[in-house]
Design a protein around this motif. Sequence first.
Motif, PDB file in Angstrom:
ATOM      1  N   VAL A 231       0.813  -1.222   0.000  1.00 50.18           N
ATOM      2  CA  VAL A 231       0.000   0.000   0.000  1.00 50.18           C
ATOM      3  C   VAL A 231       0.843   1.267   0.000  1.00 50.18           C
ATOM      4  O   VAL A 231       0.328   2.367  -0.220  1.00 50.18           O
ATOM      5  N   ARG A 232       2.138   1.156   0.227  1.00 50.46           N
ATOM      6  CA  ARG A 232       3.007   2.338   0.205  1.00 50.46           C
ATOM      7  C   ARG A 232       3.441   2.708  -1.203  1.00 50.46           C
ATOM      8  O   ARG A 232       4.024   3.769  -1.422  1.00 50.46           O
ATOM      9  N   SER A 233       3.187   1.842  -2.170  1.00 53.25           N
ATOM     10  CA  SER A 233       3.625   2.083  -3.539  1.00 53.25           C
ATOM     11  C   SER A 233       3.061   3.397  -4.066  1.00 53.25           C
ATOM     12  O   SER A 233       1.884   3.699  -3.915  1.00 53.25           O
ATOM     13  N   THR A 234       3.918   4.178  -4.720  1.00 46.74           N
ATOM     14  CA  THR A 234       3.520   5.492  -5.230  1.00 46.74           C
ATOM     15  C   THR A 234       3.402   5.508  -6.743  1.00 46.74           C
ATOM     16  O   THR A 234       3.165   6.564  -7.328  1.00 46.74           O
ATOM     17  N   LEU A 235       3.594   4.376  -7.421  1.00 48.91           N
ATOM     18  CA  LEU A 235       3.580   4.283  -8.878  1.00 48.91           C
ATOM     19  C   LEU A 235       4.694   5.113  -9.504  1.00 48.91           C
ATOM     20  O   LEU A 235       4.701   5.372 -10.699  1.00 48.91           O
ATOM     21  N   GLN A 236       5.670   5.541  -8.674  1.00 52.03           N
ATOM     22  CA  GLN A 236       6.774   6.377  -9.171  1.00 52.03           C
ATOM     23  C   GLN A 236       6.235   7.600  -9.897  1.00 52.03           C
ATOM     24  O   GLN A 236       6.749   8.012 -10.933  1.00 52.03           O
ATOM     25  N   LYS A 237       5.167   8.176  -9.383  1.00 51.31           N
ATOM     26  CA  LYS A 237       4.548   9.351  -9.995  1.00 51.31           C
ATOM     27  C   LYS A 237       5.320  10.592  -9.535  1.00 51.31           C
ATOM     28  O   LYS A 237       5.294  10.950  -8.367  1.00 51.31           O
ATOM     29  N   GLU A 238       6.012  11.227 -10.469  1.00 54.20           N
ATOM     30  CA  GLU A 238       6.940  12.294 -10.125  1.00 54.20           C
ATOM     31  C   GLU A 238       6.257  13.467  -9.419  1.00 54.20           C
ATOM     32  O   GLU A 238       6.840  14.124  -8.571  1.00 54.20           O
ATOM     33  N   SER A 239       5.007  13.746  -9.770  1.00 58.39           N
ATOM     34  CA  SER A 239       4.337  14.918  -9.216  1.00 58.39           C
ATOM     35  C   SER A 239       3.663  14.645  -7.878  1.00 58.39           C
ATOM     36  O   SER A 239       3.068  15.529  -7.294  1.00 58.39           O
ATOM     37  N   SER A 240       3.757  13.424  -7.383  1.00 61.78           N
ATOM     38  CA  SER A 240       3.051  13.105  -6.148  1.00 61.78           C
ATOM     39  C   SER A 240       3.758  11.976  -5.423  1.00 61.78           C
ATOM     40  O   SER A 240       4.361  11.104  -6.034  1.00 61.78           O
ATOM     41  N   THR A 241       3.721  12.033  -4.085  1.00 60.51           N
ATOM     42  CA  THR A 241       4.253  10.938  -3.282  1.00 60.51           C
ATOM     43  C   THR A 241       3.128  10.163  -2.633  1.00 60.51           C
ATOM     44  O   THR A 241       3.352   9.382  -1.723  1.00 60.51           O
ATOM     45  N   ALA A 242       1.905  10.363  -3.100  1.00 60.99           N
ATOM     46  CA  ALA A 242       0.755   9.678  -2.523  1.00 60.99           C
ATOM     47  C   ALA A 242       0.809   8.196  -2.836  1.00 60.99           C
ATOM     48  O   ALA A 242       1.123   7.800  -3.953  1.00 60.99           O
ATOM     49  N   PRO A 243       0.500   7.335  -1.856  1.00 59.14           N
ATOM     50  CA  PRO A 243       0.460   5.894  -2.125  1.00 59.14           C
ATOM     51  C   PRO A 243      -0.710   5.541  -3.036  1.00 59.14           C
ATOM     52  O   PRO A 243      -1.652   6.324  -3.201  1.00 59.14           O
ATOM     53  N   THR A 244      -0.649   4.342  -3.602  1.00 62.32           N
ATOM     54  CA  THR A 244      -1.657   3.924  -4.577  1.00 62.32           C
ATOM     55  C   THR A 244      -3.068   3.978  -4.002  1.00 62.32           C
ATOM     56  O   THR A 244      -4.017   4.354  -4.698  1.00 62.32           O
ATOM     57  N   THR A 245      -3.229   3.602  -2.730  1.00 67.01           N
ATOM     58  CA  THR A 245      -4.571   3.602  -2.147  1.00 67.01           C
ATOM     59  C   THR A 245      -5.187   4.999  -2.180  1.00 67.01           C
ATOM     60  O   THR A 245      -6.378   5.154  -2.463  1.00 67.01           O
ATOM     61  N   LYS A 246      -4.389   6.016  -1.915  1.00 68.21           N
ATOM     62  CA  LYS A 246      -4.921   7.393  -1.950  1.00 68.21           C
ATOM     63  C   LYS A 246      -5.205   7.828  -3.380  1.00 68.21           C
ATOM     64  O   LYS A 246      -6.152   8.581  -3.635  1.00 68.21           O
ATOM     65  N   ILE A 247      -4.378   7.366  -4.319  1.00 71.83           N
ATOM     66  CA  ILE A 247      -4.615   7.682  -5.727  1.00 71.83           C
ATOM     67  C   ILE A 247      -5.943   7.077  -6.178  1.00 71.83           C
ATOM     68  O   ILE A 247      -6.748   7.722  -6.851  1.00 71.83           O
ATOM     69  N   VAL A 248      -6.183   5.813  -5.786  1.00 70.40           N
ATOM     70  CA  VAL A 248      -7.429   5.143  -6.154  1.00 70.40           C
ATOM     71  C   VAL A 248      -8.614   5.786  -5.450  1.00 70.40           C
ATOM     72  O   VAL A 248      -9.694   5.948  -6.038  1.00 70.40           O
ATOM     73  N   ARG A 249      -8.432   6.182  -4.214  1.00 71.00           N
ATOM     74  CA  ARG A 249      -9.515   6.844  -3.476  1.00 71.00           C
ATOM     75  C   ARG A 249      -9.936   8.137  -4.179  1.00 71.00           C
ATOM     76  O   ARG A 249     -11.130   8.417  -4.327  1.00 71.00           O
ATOM     77  N   LYS A 250      -8.964   8.914  -4.625  1.00 68.58           N
ATOM     78  CA  LYS A 250      -9.275  10.148  -5.357  1.00 68.58           C
ATOM     79  C   LYS A 250      -9.969   9.832  -6.680  1.00 68.58           C
ATOM     80  O   LYS A 250     -10.920  10.520  -7.084  1.00 68.58           O
ATOM     81  N   LEU A 251      -9.509   8.768  -7.340  1.00 70.14           N
ATOM     82  CA  LEU A 251     -10.110   8.360  -8.611  1.00 70.14           C
ATOM     83  C   LEU A 251     -11.590   8.014  -8.419  1.00 70.14           C
ATOM     84  O   LEU A 251     -12.457   8.447  -9.185  1.00 70.14           O
ATOM     85  N   ILE A 252     -11.886   7.230  -7.390  1.00 66.10           N
ATOM     86  CA  ILE A 252     -13.270   6.820  -7.133  1.00 66.10           C
ATOM     87  C   ILE A 252     -14.116   8.005  -6.705  1.00 66.10           C
ATOM     88  O   ILE A 252     -15.290   8.127  -7.102  1.00 66.10           O
ATOM     89  N   LYS A 253     -13.553   8.917  -5.934  1.00 63.89           N
ATOM     90  CA  LYS A 253     -14.279  10.131  -5.532  1.00 63.89           C
ATOM     91  C   LYS A 253     -14.639  10.959  -6.761  1.00 63.89           C
ATOM     92  O   LYS A 253     -15.758  11.485  -6.872  1.00 63.89           O
ATOM     93  N   ASN A 254     -13.697  11.058  -7.713  1.00 60.80           N
ATOM     94  CA  ASN A 254     -13.960  11.804  -8.948  1.00 60.80           C
ATOM     95  C   ASN A 254     -15.069  11.148  -9.766  1.00 60.80           C
ATOM     96  O   ASN A 254     -15.930  11.832 -10.333  1.00 60.80           O
ATOM     97  N   LEU A 255     -15.054   9.811  -9.840  1.00 57.16           N
ATOM     98  CA  LEU A 255     -16.101   9.102 -10.574  1.00 57.16           C
ATOM     99  C   LEU A 255     -17.466   9.341  -9.934  1.00 57.16           C
ATOM    100  O   LEU A 255     -18.465   9.604 -10.626  1.00 57.16           O
ATOM    101  N   ALA A 256     -17.506   9.242  -8.603  1.00 58.71           N
ATOM    102  CA  ALA A 256     -18.781   9.423  -7.902  1.00 58.71           C
ATOM    103  C   ALA A 256     -19.302  10.847  -8.066  1.00 58.71           C
ATOM    104  O   ALA A 256     -20.502  11.067  -8.291  1.00 58.71           O
TER     105      ALA A 256
END
Length: 350
Positions: A231-256
């Motif tokens: 769950v600590r994985s950040t996808l090596q996203k240069e613009s963010s240090t957020a872990p994957t779970t937070k990235i997915v949470r934001k994605l689902i919030k945007n969809l909803a």
Amino acid sequence: MSEYQPYETQIPPEWADLMESQAQPDGAAEVQNLLHQWWLYQGDSRLEDMPSGRTNCVGFTMVGSKELQDRGIEHFIGVANGHATVVVPEINERGRPTLLLRDMLSRRLNQDLLPSVERSETSIGDLGRLIAETGRAQLLVDGRRIAANASGYDFLRNGPDQVLMIHPWLSFGHHSPNQKTKLIMNLLSPEQGREVLMPYGKFIESVRENDTLAASEALLQMAGCYPDTDVRSTLQKESSTAPTTKIVRKLIKNLATAGEFERAQDVTSAFFDSFSGEDTRVEECRADCLRYIGRAMRHSRDPRNWVTDQSRRLIEEARSVYATLADRPRAYKSSVLGKMAVCDTMLSEF
């Protein structure tokens, strides 16, 4: 990502023929050489000299794995902290099972992986059976030790520290004094690994491009089989240090928020069904996603009764998860208790 996408191409037959005529004892290293020669054949720089982010570990691992399988070489596909690689089980000179790291993208990391394995779900010799039965196996590996054992970097003055900078997937928080180098590496069978790496690569690319629909579609294609469960994985996203779970949470919030309620629920299941349910951070994030969807449905102007009923059900399910977490020792109690109170307020409005 660069415009060059290795997973959309095929190895030129002339290179395969060349490598067949130059057989070496280490078949995986042979395939590595094939891929690196192929890259030079395209007229680009050596892979070892390419800046971070210009090349695609997912594509090289997929192509390398297919070539290894065609040659009858047993191997696993490994995924750790947003990086895909190849792990080859072998019997060493002492007659004991071991694991060889054969990174298709970075030959300088080649090494016996076993000294860097701190914990395994089962005995090393039994990994293949576990993967066949459950779809994956997990190793806890020490990224700093992998960096220290990377013989291809003997010329570096600062040794492992520089290797960790060159290969950021070997640690979490590599720009932080609290750098963590203990990683969860998931091992998958070649077939399942290649099947899931295609949408995984597209998911990473879509996240970097902030493409919500494309990222959600990629997650749906990996339903229950998301390959990187640290769950600590950040996808090596240069613009963010957020872990994957937070990235997915934001994605689902945007969809909803966009009214894509059904897709948001499907993506929630697709992603979180890949985890065991033992990590409180994952469970709390799953409950957050259910709450976001329920709230968005509650605030929508759809008059149909089933929308209201579904909204209530999702909020009740989220509250139930929070309540369970509140009794678990490793949960952040103040956080989940506060979210339970939010759910109670929302439920009182029905």
